[in-house]
Design an enzyme around this catalytic site. Structure first.
Site, PDB file in Angstrom:
ATOM      1  N   SER A  98       0.965  -1.222  -0.185  1.00  0.00           N
ATOM      2  CA  SER A  98       0.066  -0.007  -0.031  1.00  0.00           C
ATOM      3  C   SER A  98       0.959   1.399  -0.014  1.00  0.00           C
ATOM      4  CB  SER A  98      -0.935  -0.093   1.014  1.00  0.00           C
ATOM      5  OG  SER A  98      -1.889   0.941   1.249  1.00  0.00           O
TER       6      SER A  98
ATOM      7  N   ASP B 157      -0.339  -4.673  -3.730  1.00  0.00           N
ATOM      8  CA  ASP B 157      -1.689  -4.235  -3.846  1.00  0.00           C
ATOM      9  C   ASP B 157      -1.539  -2.775  -3.906  1.00  0.00           C
ATOM     10  OD1 ASP B 157      -4.199  -5.290  -4.261  1.00  0.00           O
ATOM     11  OD2 ASP B 157      -4.755  -4.742  -2.218  1.00  0.00           O
TER      12      ASP B 157
ATOM     13  N   HIS C  28      -7.459  -6.170   1.544  1.00  0.00           N
ATOM     14  CA  HIS C  28      -6.419  -5.356   1.049  1.00  0.00           C
ATOM     15  C   HIS C  28      -4.964  -5.697   1.809  1.00  0.00           C
ATOM     16  CE1 HIS C  28      -4.381  -1.993  -0.280  1.00  0.00           C
ATOM     17  NE2 HIS C  28      -4.131  -1.383   0.718  1.00  0.00           N
TER      18      HIS C  28
END
Length: 447
Positions: free
Chosen positions: A190, A215, A389
């Site tokens: 992230s 991600d 996530h």
């Protein structure tokens, strides 16, 4: 579950993306939750193996404790000591302007994996993953609390620009390993993935040999930034205890793997109490010292853990204080930096002259630039089965080619969320093996 997923996908600053009919969707390895799962979970075959990570090249480690049991009642925090060799506070800069960064280290040989966490998280989010990767690969791990996060203490904690945080990463690595550190593989999730890209692109660490991004894709990240404030406002502002915070993180879907939540949530929250003699308003609070007084002896307790044992017991534990726990960092105040974290990172990622691996929680994450780059074979990519996530926390040790069977229906959810942790570990191990950056761990070589 769809509602929970849509909220959680934005939990690390807009790095999720809504499901879209424009992209093919992977089959979900779900089963009827009322029945035992008799067949192993399946991972979809990749149509372009030449540019994909190859989990089959990764040795299969022994089963881990998170694959065998799941106590739905236990949300007590556990120690970082179960996952890392040591924790250190690393001073950076001259004494009059010194910043101190908390790092967690593991291993003494092989390449150095520098692990960078997502926004609002801490280095402890890599705890379970560290155990998983260490069982596969001979490597060193350095996980650091980025500026403004975890237990790191800096003079300008609100300066979360990519330039500042990239320099922080380079400075911490040099402080730990000198001017000639071992071969480095930057691994970021992230926001941490964006910082890893900027660090590699700026060539701040000359011994960097590889880049792994988990991600984070510019297109979907930029699309979701506008909803981040609403997401942050929708989170609880405080918790009655550490256990309540851990329970919320699991049940809300922020961290789907309970074991990881039990070690990593303590890096996201801090404790406060109301002091009548000092605080005029019950809405104000002051930090509590991390010292437990027993009899006439003061025992300093590391605030990054509560108990040393999986069952939640410990010889020295931090008692629940009177008051509440709140978030360590107010990400809403960092909004002016959000755009800078993600804008342009796809081209920066593609432009890095290094072996690269992109791990995604869904194929819908890909933007146009990365889609073209992936078709041209500019980087390796692996799309993981449906997960949250926080891919590297959603059970980092189960892409053990998904041979683990659910014995009863109570294990079904656990095994499904386990896919991500193991797959991330196996994908990274395969990446390291393919490029000859590392060897199998000693335990694997003797099998």
């Amino acid at each position: 579950m769809a509602e929970v997923r849509s909220e959680v996908e934005t939990s690390s600053l807009g790095l999720g993306a809504p499901q879209s009919a424009d992209y093919p969707q992977l089959p979900h390895p779900a089963a009827d939750p009322t029945l035992p799962v008799a067949e192993p979970l399946k991972v979809p075959e990749d149509p372009q193996p030449e540019t994909q990570a190859e989990p089959d090249t990764c040795p299969l480690p022994p089963r881990r404790m998170w694959e065998d049991s799941f106590d739905t009642e236990n949300y007590s925090a556990v120690s970082w000591r179960q996952y890392f060799d040591q924790s250190e506070d690393i001073p950076v800069g001259p004494s009059e302007t010194r910043d101190v960064f908390r790092v967690y280290r593991n291993g003494t040989d092989g390449p150095l994996l520098v692990l960078l966490h997502g926004g609002g998280h801490s280095a402890l989010s890599w705890a379970v993953f560290t155990t998983a990767i260490a069982s596969r690969v001979t490597c060193r791990v350095l996980a650091m609390d980025l500026r403004g996060h975890g237990s790191t203490q800096v003079r300008q904690s609100d300066d979360l620009s990519t330039q500042t945080m990239s320099r922080d990463v380079a400075n911490v690595v040099r402080a730990c390993y000198g001017e000639a550190p071992p071969p480095i593989v930057l691994v970021g999730h992230s926001m941490g993935g964006a910082i890893a890209v900027h660090t590699a692109s700026s060539m701040l660490l000359p011994t960097t040999v590889g880049l792994v991004v988990i991600d984070v894709v510019e297109g979907s990240a930029m699309e979701m930034l506008h909803s981040m404030q609403n997401f942050l406002k929708g989170r609880p502002r405080s918790f009655e205890s550490i256990a309540h915070a851990i329970e919320w993180s699991v049940k809300s879907g922020q961290i789907r793997n309970r074991e990881s939540a039990r070690v990593s949530m303590v890096g996201q929250i801090k404790r406060h109490v109301e002091v009548e003699d000092v605080v005029e308003s019950p809405e104000q609070a002051v930090p509590v010292s991390d010292v437990v007084v027993e009899g006439n002896e003061e025992i300093c307790v590391d605030p990054s853990y509560v108990s040393d044992k999986p069952d939640g017991t410990s010889e020295v534990s931090i008692p629940e204080p009177e008051g509440v726990y709140s978030w360590r960092i107010d990400l809403s105040k960092a909004e002016k930096y959000w755009d800078g974290w993600f804008r342009g990172i796809s081209n920066l990622f593609l432009g890095c002259n290094l072996p690269k691996l992109l791990l995604l929680a869904g194929v819908d994450r890909l933007d146009r630039d990365l889609t073209i780059g992936q078709m041209q074979g500019k980087f390796m990519m692996q799309v993981l089965p449906p997960s949250g996530h926080a891919v590297h926390e959603d059970t980092p040790d189960k892409v053990r080619h998904t041979h683990t069977h659910a014995r009863t229906h109570t294990h079904t959810h656990t095994l499904t969320c386990m896919l991500s942790v193991v797959q991330v570990a196996d994908a990274l191990a395969s990446f390291l093996f393919r490029h000859k950056f590392a060897e199998a761990s000693r335990g694997q070589r003797t099998r």
